[in-house]
Design an enzyme around this catalytic site. Structure first.
Site, mmCIF file in Angstrom:
data_model
loop_
_atom_site.group_PDB
_atom_site.id
_atom_site.type_symbol
_atom_site.label_atom_id
_atom_site.label_comp_id
_atom_site.label_asym_id
_atom_site.label_seq_id
_atom_site.Cartn_x
_atom_site.Cartn_y
_atom_site.Cartn_z
ATOM 1 N N GLU A 28 -3.178 7.689 -4.631
ATOM 2 C CA GLU A 28 -3.477 6.532 -5.979
ATOM 3 C C GLU A 28 -4.753 6.869 -6.520
ATOM 4 O O GLU A 28 -5.774 7.119 -6.051
ATOM 5 C CB GLU A 28 -3.467 5.262 -5.189
ATOM 6 C CG GLU A 28 -3.218 4.198 -6.347
ATOM 7 C CD GLU A 28 -3.285 2.768 -5.774
ATOM 8 O OE1 GLU A 28 -2.281 2.399 -5.045
ATOM 9 O OE2 GLU A 28 -4.098 2.058 -5.928
ATOM 10 N N HIS A 55 -2.216 -0.458 -9.666
ATOM 11 C CA HIS A 55 -2.838 -1.558 -8.650
ATOM 12 C C HIS A 55 -3.103 -2.810 -9.458
ATOM 13 O O HIS A 55 -4.454 -3.019 -9.225
ATOM 14 C CB HIS A 55 -3.567 -0.566 -7.784
ATOM 15 C CG HIS A 55 -3.917 -1.412 -6.519
ATOM 16 N ND1 HIS A 55 -4.039 -0.377 -5.289
ATOM 17 C CD2 HIS A 55 -3.975 -2.313 -5.950
ATOM 18 C CE1 HIS A 55 -4.313 -1.288 -4.389
ATOM 19 N NE2 HIS A 55 -4.175 -2.606 -4.766
ATOM 20 N N ARG A 87 0.903 -1.197 -0.098
ATOM 21 C CA ARG A 87 0.009 0.008 -0.038
ATOM 22 C C ARG A 87 0.829 1.181 -0.006
ATOM 23 O O ARG A 87 2.038 1.240 0.501
ATOM 24 C CB ARG A 87 -0.942 -0.022 1.268
ATOM 25 C CG ARG A 87 -2.103 -1.029 1.170
ATOM 26 C CD ARG A 87 -3.115 -0.550 0.207
ATOM 27 N NE ARG A 87 -4.136 -1.629 0.156
ATOM 28 C CZ ARG A 87 -4.359 -2.474 -0.704
ATOM 29 N NH1 ARG A 87 -3.654 -3.030 -1.386
ATOM 30 N NH2 ARG A 87 -5.457 -3.275 -0.742
HETATM 31 N N1 LIG Z 1 -1.108 -4.554 -5.172
HETATM 32 C C1 LIG Z 1 -2.066 -5.140 -5.065
HETATM 33 O O1 LIG Z 1 -3.196 -5.477 -5.842
HETATM 34 C C2 LIG Z 1 -2.354 -6.009 -3.469
HETATM 35 C C3 LIG Z 1 -3.257 -7.388 -3.587
HETATM 36 C C4 LIG Z 1 -3.276 -8.076 -2.580
HETATM 37 C C5 LIG Z 1 -2.662 -7.418 -1.344
HETATM 38 N N2 LIG Z 1 -1.918 -6.198 -1.457
HETATM 39 C C6 LIG Z 1 -1.326 -5.685 -0.266
HETATM 40 O O2 LIG Z 1 -0.048 -6.553 -0.041
HETATM 41 C C7 LIG Z 1 0.301 -6.535 1.468
HETATM 42 C C8 LIG Z 1 0.294 -8.047 1.800
HETATM 43 O O3 LIG Z 1 -0.786 -8.466 1.858
HETATM 44 P P1 LIG Z 1 -0.996 -10.097 2.486
HETATM 45 O O4 LIG Z 1 -2.404 -10.359 2.307
HETATM 46 O O5 LIG Z 1 0.087 -10.933 1.905
HETATM 47 O O6 LIG Z 1 -0.862 -9.676 4.222
HETATM 48 P P2 LIG Z 1 -0.897 -10.607 5.504
HETATM 49 O O7 LIG Z 1 -2.204 -10.096 5.984
HETATM 50 O O8 LIG Z 1 -0.687 -12.039 5.203
HETATM 51 O O9 LIG Z 1 0.003 -9.938 6.478
HETATM 52 C C9 LIG Z 1 0.223 -10.201 7.669
HETATM 53 C C10 LIG Z 1 1.545 -10.377 8.167
HETATM 54 O O10 LIG Z 1 2.310 -9.043 7.686
HETATM 55 C C11 LIG Z 1 3.431 -9.435 8.811
HETATM 56 N N3 LIG Z 1 3.337 -7.914 9.496
HETATM 57 C C12 LIG Z 1 2.459 -7.370 10.130
HETATM 58 N N4 LIG Z 1 3.016 -6.007 10.685
HETATM 59 C C13 LIG Z 1 4.057 -5.976 10.361
HETATM 60 C C14 LIG Z 1 5.115 -4.907 10.213
HETATM 61 N N5 LIG Z 1 4.854 -3.755 10.880
HETATM 62 N N6 LIG Z 1 6.511 -4.983 9.506
HETATM 63 C C15 LIG Z 1 6.616 -6.134 8.935
HETATM 64 N N7 LIG Z 1 5.975 -7.385 8.759
HETATM 65 C C16 LIG Z 1 4.626 -6.934 9.082
HETATM 66 C C17 LIG Z 1 3.071 -10.252 9.721
HETATM 67 O O11 LIG Z 1 3.794 -11.266 9.738
HETATM 68 C C18 LIG Z 1 1.832 -10.444 9.609
HETATM 69 O O12 LIG Z 1 1.101 -11.817 10.130
HETATM 70 C C19 LIG Z 1 -0.896 -5.639 1.962
HETATM 71 O O13 LIG Z 1 -0.495 -4.229 2.276
HETATM 72 C C20 LIG Z 1 -1.902 -5.665 1.063
HETATM 73 O O14 LIG Z 1 -2.979 -4.722 1.227
HETATM 74 C C21 LIG Z 1 -1.989 -5.659 -2.579
#
Ligand SMILES: NC(=O)c1ccc[n+]([C@@H]2O[C@H](COP(=O)([O-])OP(=O)(O)OC[C@H]3O[C@@H](n4cnc5c(N)ncnc54)[C@H](O)[C@@H]3O)[C@@H](O)[C@H]2O)c1
Length: 335
Positions: free
Chosen positions: A274, A293, A246
């Site tokens: 964005e 995105h 994000r």
């Molecule tokens: N670009 C896109 O189209 C797109 C699509 C899906 C997700 N995303 C984004 O990708 C990112 C990851 O998504 P996800 O579903 O894999 O997340 P997730 O819910 O699996 O991530 C949770 C994990 O992130 C880690 N975490 C939490 N706080 C942290 C910190 N302060 N520093 C480092 N690690 C930390 C922890 O291990 C936690 O368990 C998110 O920001 C999500 O919004 C973007």
């Protein structure tokens, strides 16, 4: 077959054929009674209220209105909410957990294309593809002297911020390559990092030693500008920052400063704001690869999210817990 439990779709109807194409719909309808012509895009109409009265499984997706206590009151048989998309945070009220509903999402399936995009970006960044492509197009000419020293994907260090679903998948996909991977995540211990086959480091170290830094943590108050002005100065000259998480996790203005100074490269699928304003240098800078995105699920990838939810439904009907259950206590640290 009246013995199948009743399910109801609650999402933007335009998404249904992509999330649940005929093959998936057929599989789904063998598990539950679900009418694909009755799709709840709002919960206050008479037909949806009537459907909710007998619904045991609510299959949600993009465009589903918030599921408030009032909606739950209208669905006394409800056992589970299965979200055919990523984050459930904006959708579900605390009442969903308070009432003991089982909750799952397709975030794990949505992680797949984001990780694929990231790995492609890592490999292209390592090969200096973005710069060489632009230069070739501009000059229509190429000599080997234009290839920078150190170019290539042999022995580079990749820094993964966040052992999230996406971060872990990136680590998995990078395994066959000759790369060193380090990771920062305050929720992960060295033993888990060892199992993942990566070196656990603090954020400053990761930024100092990585040729490519890829951001995969969720957006929340703790991660706001996690890669801030101070952190960006730690990155190596010529390093690449990839952000598919994000925009709020990176200080955009500070990043622009480093990009304008030609010190860093960036691959940005997300920004804050964005989209960027019309005059933003991110539109024009040659060392920025900006995409709208699109790393998450689109096109045929949507059916993977539907299949993930059907798999979850099979599990719960089989008396097993969801593979991707979301507990209320997870909400502070997940996307
Ligand atoms: N670009 C896109 O189209 C797109 C699509 C899906 C997700 N995303 C984004 O990708 C990112 C990851 O998504 P996800 O579903 O894999 O997340 P997730 O819910 O699996 O991530 C949770 C994990 O992130 C880690 N975490 C939490 N706080 C942290 C910190 N302060 N520093 C480092 N690690 C930390 C922890 O291990 C936690 O368990 C998110 O920001 C999500 O919004 C973007």
């Amino acid at each position: 077959m009246a013995d199948r439990p009743a399910a109801l779709f609650a999402l933007g109807a335009q998404h249904l054929p992509d999330l649940y194409p005929p093959r998936s719909m057929h599989r789904l309808q063998r598990l539950v009674r679900v009418d694909q012509t009755v799709v709840a895009e709002r919960f206050d109409t008479d037909d949806i209220r009537a459907a909710l009265a007998s619904t045991e499984f609510l299959i949600t997706g993009w465009g589903c209105p918030p599921i408030t206590a009032d909606v739950l009151d209208a669905a006394p048989q409800l056992r589970a909410i299965l979200h055919t998309a990523g984050s459930v945070k904006a959708l579900l009220s605390p009442a969903c957990w308070e009432r003991g509903l089982a909750i799952t999402s397709a975030a794990a399936a949505n992680a797949v294309p984001v990780a694929e995009y990231t790995v492609a970006a890592i490999l292209f960044a390592g090969k200096d593809v973005f710069r060489l492509r632009d230069q070739y197009h501009a000059t229509r000419h190429f000599t080997l002297a234009e290839v920078r020293r150190g170019v290539g994907n042999y022995g580079r260090t990749i820094g993964v911020i966040g052992a999230s679903r996406i971060g872990r998948r990136v680590i998995e996909l990078l395994r066959p390559f000759d790369l060193e991977v380090c990771m920062f995540d305050p929720y992960v211990d060295a033993a888990t990092a060892g199992e993942l086959g990566v070196r656990l480091v603090d954020l400053d170290t990761l930024l100092r030693i990585s040729d490519v830094v890829s951001v995969h943590a969720p957006a929340n108050p703790q991660t706001d500008r996690l890669v801030g002005a101070e952190q960006l100065t730690l990155m190596r000259d010529g390093a690449t920052l990839i952000n598919t998480a994000r925009g709020s996790l990176v200080d955009t203005d500070a990043l622009i400063g480093h990009l304008e100074a030609s010190r860093l490269y960036a691959v940005l699928d997300v920004t804050e704001p964005e989209p960027q304003p019309a005059g933003s240098p991110l539109w024009e800078l040659p060392n920025v690869f900006l995409t709208p995105h699109i790393a998450g699920s689109h096109g045929n990838e949507l059916a993977r999210m539907g299949d993930c939810i059907i798999g979850e439904l099979e599990r719960i009907l089989d008396g097993r817990p969801f593979a991707h259950a979301i507990a209320a206590s997870d909400l502070d640290r997940v996307a």
